[in-house]
Design an enzyme around this catalytic site. Sequence first.
Site, PDB file in Angstrom:
ATOM      1  N   GLY A  47       0.812  -1.216   0.000  1.00 28.63           N
ATOM      2  CA  GLY A  47       0.000   0.000   0.000  1.00 28.63           C
ATOM      3  C   GLY A  47       0.847   1.267   0.000  1.00 28.63           C
ATOM      4  O   GLY A  47       0.330   2.372  -0.176  1.00 28.63           O
ATOM      5  N   GLY A  48       2.150   1.131   0.237  1.00 28.71           N
ATOM      6  CA  GLY A  48       3.056   2.273   0.168  1.00 28.71           C
ATOM      7  C   GLY A  48       2.936   3.273   1.307  1.00 28.71           C
ATOM      8  O   GLY A  48       3.425   4.396   1.205  1.00 28.71           O
ATOM      9  N   ASP A  96       4.307   3.196   4.277  1.00 29.53           N
ATOM     10  CA  ASP A  96       5.441   3.241   5.203  1.00 29.53           C
ATOM     11  C   ASP A  96       5.832   4.704   5.449  1.00 29.53           C
ATOM     12  O   ASP A  96       6.104   5.448   4.508  1.00 29.53           O
ATOM     13  CB  ASP A  96       6.623   2.479   4.613  1.00 29.53           C
ATOM     14  CG  ASP A  96       7.714   2.233   5.629  1.00 29.53           C
ATOM     15  OD1 ASP A  96       7.901   1.071   6.019  1.00 29.53           O
ATOM     16  OD2 ASP A  96       8.382   3.216   6.054  1.00 29.53           O
ATOM     17  N   ILE A 105       4.816 -11.467   1.520  1.00 32.45           N
ATOM     18  CA  ILE A 105       3.455 -11.948   1.764  1.00 32.45           C
ATOM     19  C   ILE A 105       2.691 -11.920   0.445  1.00 32.45           C
ATOM     20  O   ILE A 105       2.607 -10.874  -0.207  1.00 32.45           O
ATOM     21  CB  ILE A 105       2.713 -11.038   2.774  1.00 32.45           C
ATOM     22  CG1 ILE A 105       3.419 -11.001   4.131  1.00 32.45           C
ATOM     23  CG2 ILE A 105       1.248 -11.461   2.903  1.00 32.45           C
ATOM     24  CD1 ILE A 105       3.291 -12.257   4.951  1.00 32.45           C
ATOM     25  N   ASN A 132       4.521  -0.217  12.959  1.00 33.73           N
ATOM     26  CA  ASN A 132       3.765   0.389  11.849  1.00 33.73           C
ATOM     27  C   ASN A 132       3.948   1.902  11.789  1.00 33.73           C
ATOM     28  O   ASN A 132       3.680   2.501  10.754  1.00 33.73           O
ATOM     29  CB  ASN A 132       2.266   0.062  11.971  1.00 33.73           C
ATOM     30  CG  ASN A 132       1.897  -1.205  11.228  1.00 33.73           C
ATOM     31  OD1 ASN A 132       2.749  -1.841  10.600  1.00 33.73           O
ATOM     32  ND2 ASN A 132       0.638  -1.586  11.308  1.00 33.73           N
ATOM     33  N   TYR A 133       4.369   2.512  12.890  1.00 29.19           N
ATOM     34  CA  TYR A 133       4.653   3.948  12.862  1.00 29.19           C
ATOM     35  C   TYR A 133       6.156   4.109  12.649  1.00 29.19           C
ATOM     36  O   TYR A 133       6.864   4.678  13.478  1.00 29.19           O
ATOM     37  CB  TYR A 133       4.221   4.633  14.161  1.00 29.19           C
ATOM     38  CG  TYR A 133       2.719   4.641  14.406  1.00 29.19           C
ATOM     39  CD1 TYR A 133       1.825   4.239  13.420  1.00 29.19           C
ATOM     40  CD2 TYR A 133       2.202   5.078  15.615  1.00 29.19           C
ATOM     41  CE1 TYR A 133       0.453   4.260  13.650  1.00 29.19           C
ATOM     42  CE2 TYR A 133       0.833   5.103  15.845  1.00 29.19           C
ATOM     43  CZ  TYR A 133      -0.029   4.691  14.861  1.00 29.19           C
ATOM     44  OH  TYR A 133      -1.388   4.717  15.096  1.00 29.19           O
TER      45      TYR A 133
HETATM   46  C1  FAD Z   1      -2.445   7.795   6.185  1.00 31.67           C
HETATM   47  C2  FAD Z   1      -1.939   6.673   7.063  1.00 31.67           C
HETATM   48  C3  FAD Z   1      -2.783   6.131   8.013  1.00 31.67           C
HETATM   49  C4  FAD Z   1      -2.351   5.074   8.824  1.00 31.67           C
HETATM   50  N1  FAD Z   1      -3.214   4.539   9.733  1.00 31.67           N
HETATM   51  C5  FAD Z   1      -2.832   3.466  10.470  1.00 31.67           C
HETATM   52  C6  FAD Z   1      -3.730   2.807  11.354  1.00 31.67           C
HETATM   53  O1  FAD Z   1      -4.888   3.194  11.489  1.00 31.67           O
HETATM   54  N2  FAD Z   1      -3.270   1.746  12.063  1.00 31.67           N
HETATM   55  C7  FAD Z   1      -2.007   1.272  11.908  1.00 31.67           C
HETATM   56  O2  FAD Z   1      -1.651   0.272  12.542  1.00 31.67           O
HETATM   57  N3  FAD Z   1      -1.144   1.872  11.074  1.00 31.67           N
HETATM   58  C8  FAD Z   1      -1.522   2.931  10.343  1.00 31.67           C
HETATM   59  N4  FAD Z   1      -0.625   3.493   9.453  1.00 31.67           N
HETATM   60  C9  FAD Z   1       0.703   2.875   9.301  1.00 31.67           C
HETATM   61  C10 FAD Z   1       0.620   1.653   8.390  1.00 31.67           C
HETATM   62  O3  FAD Z   1      -0.023   0.584   9.050  1.00 31.67           O
HETATM   63  C11 FAD Z   1       2.018   1.181   8.007  1.00 31.67           C
HETATM   64  O4  FAD Z   1       2.650   2.186   7.286  1.00 31.67           O
HETATM   65  C12 FAD Z   1       1.956  -0.098   7.172  1.00 31.67           C
HETATM   66  O5  FAD Z   1       3.245  -0.655   7.114  1.00 31.67           O
HETATM   67  C13 FAD Z   1       1.448   0.170   5.799  1.00 31.67           C
HETATM   68  O6  FAD Z   1       1.382  -0.973   5.007  1.00 31.67           O
HETATM   69  P1  FAD Z   1       1.416  -0.776   3.414  1.00 31.67           P
HETATM   70  O7  FAD Z   1       1.375  -2.101   2.789  1.00 31.67           O
HETATM   71  O8  FAD Z   1       0.391   0.236   3.039  1.00 31.67           O
HETATM   72  O9  FAD Z   1       2.805  -0.038   3.239  1.00 31.67           O
HETATM   73  P2  FAD Z   1       4.146  -0.333   2.427  1.00 31.67           P
HETATM   74  O10 FAD Z   1       4.855   0.973   2.455  1.00 31.67           O
HETATM   75  O11 FAD Z   1       3.851  -0.934   1.115  1.00 31.67           O
HETATM   76  O12 FAD Z   1       4.885  -1.377   3.330  1.00 31.67           O
HETATM   77  C14 FAD Z   1       5.259  -1.125   4.659  1.00 31.67           C
HETATM   78  C15 FAD Z   1       6.326  -2.118   5.091  1.00 31.67           C
HETATM   79  O13 FAD Z   1       5.872  -3.445   4.906  1.00 31.67           O
HETATM   80  C16 FAD Z   1       6.657  -4.123   3.924  1.00 31.67           C
HETATM   81  N5  FAD Z   1       5.755  -4.855   3.033  1.00 31.67           N
HETATM   82  C17 FAD Z   1       4.753  -4.338   2.285  1.00 31.67           C
HETATM   83  N6  FAD Z   1       4.139  -5.301   1.611  1.00 31.67           N
HETATM   84  C18 FAD Z   1       4.750  -6.461   1.922  1.00 31.67           C
HETATM   85  C19 FAD Z   1       4.557  -7.806   1.534  1.00 31.67           C
HETATM   86  N7  FAD Z   1       3.600  -8.137   0.652  1.00 31.67           N
HETATM   87  N8  FAD Z   1       5.373  -8.738   2.038  1.00 31.67           N
HETATM   88  C20 FAD Z   1       6.354  -8.415   2.905  1.00 31.67           C
HETATM   89  N9  FAD Z   1       6.574  -7.150   3.313  1.00 31.67           N
HETATM   90  C21 FAD Z   1       5.777  -6.183   2.832  1.00 31.67           C
HETATM   91  C22 FAD Z   1       7.376  -3.019   3.190  1.00 31.67           C
HETATM   92  O14 FAD Z   1       8.551  -3.497   2.591  1.00 31.67           O
HETATM   93  C23 FAD Z   1       7.615  -2.023   4.285  1.00 31.67           C
HETATM   94  O15 FAD Z   1       8.684  -2.438   5.082  1.00 31.67           O
HETATM   95  C24 FAD Z   1      -1.029   4.559   8.661  1.00 31.67           C
HETATM   96  C25 FAD Z   1      -0.195   5.129   7.706  1.00 31.67           C
HETATM   97  C26 FAD Z   1      -0.626   6.179   6.908  1.00 31.67           C
HETATM   98  C27 FAD Z   1       0.304   6.786   5.881  1.00 31.67           C
END
Ligand code: FAD
Length: 531
Positions: free
Chosen positions: A109-110, A112, A238, A472-473
């Site tokens: 989801g990007g 990070d 994953i 996650n933060y």
């Molecule tokens: C607007 C906003 C709101 C948020 N709200 C919340 C919330 O309500 N609760 C909460 O807990 N967090 C929240 N977050 C933080 C969010 O949970 C983390 O940023 C989370 O890692 C996002 O996952 P992603 O797949 O979107 O991100 P990505 O940037 O794609 O990935 C995050 C991390 O996970 C790894 N990763 C991603 N996909 C995979 C995969 N398929 N296999 C292995 N590793 C992978 C990446 O390499 C990176 O290290 C929020 C962030 C933002 C920007």
Amino acid sequence: MKTSTIALLLSLSSILFFPVSWATSNSVQDNFIKCLDKVSLSQPISAEIYTPNNSSFGTVLQSYKRNRRFDTPTTPKPAVIVTATHESHVQATVVCAKKVGIELRIRSGGHDYEGVSYVSQVPFVILEMSNLRSIEIDIKNETAWFQAGAILGEIYYEIAKKSKYHAFAAGVCPGLGAGGHISGGGYGNLLRKYGVATDHVVDAQIVDAKGRILDRKSMGEDLFWALRGGGASSFGVILSWKVKLVRVPATVTVFKVNRTLGQGATDIVAQWTQVVDKLPKEVFMRVWVKTVNGSHQGEKTIQALFVGMFLGGAQELVVLMNERLPKFGFQQSDAIEMSWIESVVFWADKPLGTPIEVLLERATKPAIFLKRKSDYVKEPISNAGLEAIWKTMIELEDVAMLWNPYGGVMNEISENKTAFPHRAGNIFKIQYATNWMVEGIEATNLYLNKTRKLFEAMTPYVSKNPREAFLNYRDLDIGTSSNGNYEEAKVYGIKYFKGNFDRLVRVKTNVDPDNFFRNEQSIPTLPSRKL
Ligand SMILES: Cc1cc2nc3c(=O)[nH]c(=O)nc-3n(C[C@H](O)[C@H](O)[C@H](O)COP(=O)(O)OP(=O)(O)OC[C@H]3O[C@@H](n4cnc5c(N)ncnc54)[C@H](O)[C@@H]3O)c2cc1C
Ligand SMILES: *[C@@H]1O[C@H](CO)[C@@H](O)[C@H](O)[C@H]1NC(C)=O
Ligand SMILES: *[C@@H]1O[C@H](CO)[C@@H](O)[C@H](O)[C@H]1NC(C)=O
Ligand SMILES: *[C@@H]1O[C@H](CO)[C@@H](O)[C@H](O)[C@H]1NC(C)=O
Ligand SMILES: *[C@@H]1O[C@H](CO)[C@@H](O)[C@H](O)[C@H]1NC(C)=O
Ligand SMILES: *[C@@H]1O[C@H](CO)[C@@H](O)[C@H](O)[C@H]1NC(C)=O
Ligand SMILES: *[C@@H]1O[C@H](CO)[C@@H](O)[C@H](O)[C@H]1NC(C)=O
Ligand SMILES: *[C@@H]1O[C@H](CO)[C@@H](O)[C@H](O)[C@H]1NC(C)=O
């Protein structure tokens, strides 16, 4: 789960065991692309390969950036982006990146906060997972199965299409990718009743460092434990999660109410810190404290915005709030009843009445510059403490904190049940949330400094030894490691994982001894490689 990649696996093994010659190529990028073409026999991959030569490279790169801080002319770009549309593309990307020795970043989801999924200081490839987004909801068995690139909003929407009594306990932002969010814990407004998202995972499919597809049974319980809260990006990719759904009533109640200092915000927040973790599990009430303009020109003040949800009706909530948090002065008119899926839209900060289809929207580029940090609070904060905090915030200007309650079922789950360790004894978690719109390095340094100063000023009120942090933060200020250095990694590892860190290191050493899956804050291998 649907996976038929035998043809691919056969071709993978021929690559692994009878290395072909990469002979005439002269760059790692070329070798990587040639390797992909060779390996991906079962499903054509060339249409999923983007290099800076392709005209849409920039758009593809930007589409899943959620922080403008990592979308500037000086931000390092990947050598290649692979936008996987089939599981075999994921396998091929892992095998080939490992083969040619280029670093891999995985993006779902990007979101990070430090751009770790799409920025690296060394040459790298992005494995883009956003096209792998199938979702299957099984209401009869109360489970859901979905791929890593599905976003939470889509999952919530699909559940609601089938049942108004079911939900998935995960984050409040609909754009979050299932891939990163769930493996980092996954915090949302059902936390006090049902725990974090990772607590509901019952199976997972991953691609490991050897390019194999494994599920819970074939990966074993150690790795399955690590994926739940330990950050999957240290262990593999994953592909999909299988989760247990949770039950919600047909009607829930939400509220969003401001209180200024003049309206007694200090007393109310102090009382909130005394009771919020002890309220019934059905209540979730966060407070967002920020500096805002006061009524006189140039004057700054503090505003506390309380946002809450109750798994029940308005009448009951009004009684409960006035009993347990009398200083708040909760009114019947503050309470809004709706279905759970409508509450998801409400929590996404959309106006009342917004169609739930808004949950299916994906942004195409980052909107704001941001910095996040985190803390855990284990003791109530006194009025004097709050006044000192407000003073610092007013001096710093343009800073904000989101205080999210704990307690409830979190007190009943042991710290080592999954790799996510922040359980009993927390009153609330702080998210330092600084946003800005001003471009340039000067502004960035200014806002980073403000955030760090506020974090320093909060030291007396937050957890110590370790000063815990929420994965996650993501916050690179709390330490980084190079090439899996154990001592360096331990600094952030203990904060993110507490007593679970060493077990994560042992799992890592077993499943990825070459430290292929790495980033600034990944889990290291054991220095000696001895278990
Ligand atoms: C607007 C906003 C709101 C948020 N709200 C919340 C919330 O309500 N609760 C909460 O807990 N967090 C929240 N977050 C933080 C969010 O949970 C983390 O940023 C989370 O890692 C996002 O996952 P992603 O797949 O979107 O991100 P990505 O940037 O794609 O990935 C995050 C991390 O996970 C790894 N990763 C991603 N996909 C995979 C995969 N398929 N296999 C292995 N590793 C992978 C990446 O390499 C990176 O290290 C929020 C962030 C933002 C920007
Ligand atoms: C990117 O360009 C290369 C040639 O430079 C081409 O082979 C590939 O298919 C292009 N990728 C996409 C997604 O168009
Ligand atoms: C990109 O284009 C340059 C010249 O414009 C060429 O030399 C290079 O081989 C191309 N790379 C790829 C991967 O197509
Ligand atoms: C649903 O659960 C039952 C009993 O556990 C099981 O036999 C069945 O296979 C499950 N169905 C699906 C689709 O998983
Ligand atoms: C809270 O106050 C801010 C102004 O400081 C305003 O923009 C916002 O709409 C208010 N929110 C609610 C729910 O009253
Ligand atoms: C707050 O006041 C400053 C001037 O002191 C002004 O520049 C700014 O736009 C105001 N912010 C808001 C949200 O009204
Ligand atoms: C988990 O913690 C409990 C004590 O809380 C302990 O008995 C158990 O051995 C631990 N399990 C592991 C795998 O460390
Ligand atoms: C930020 O803080 C650093 C170190 O304290 C300092 O050198 C720098 O000047 C500050 N920058 C801004 C823009 O405030």
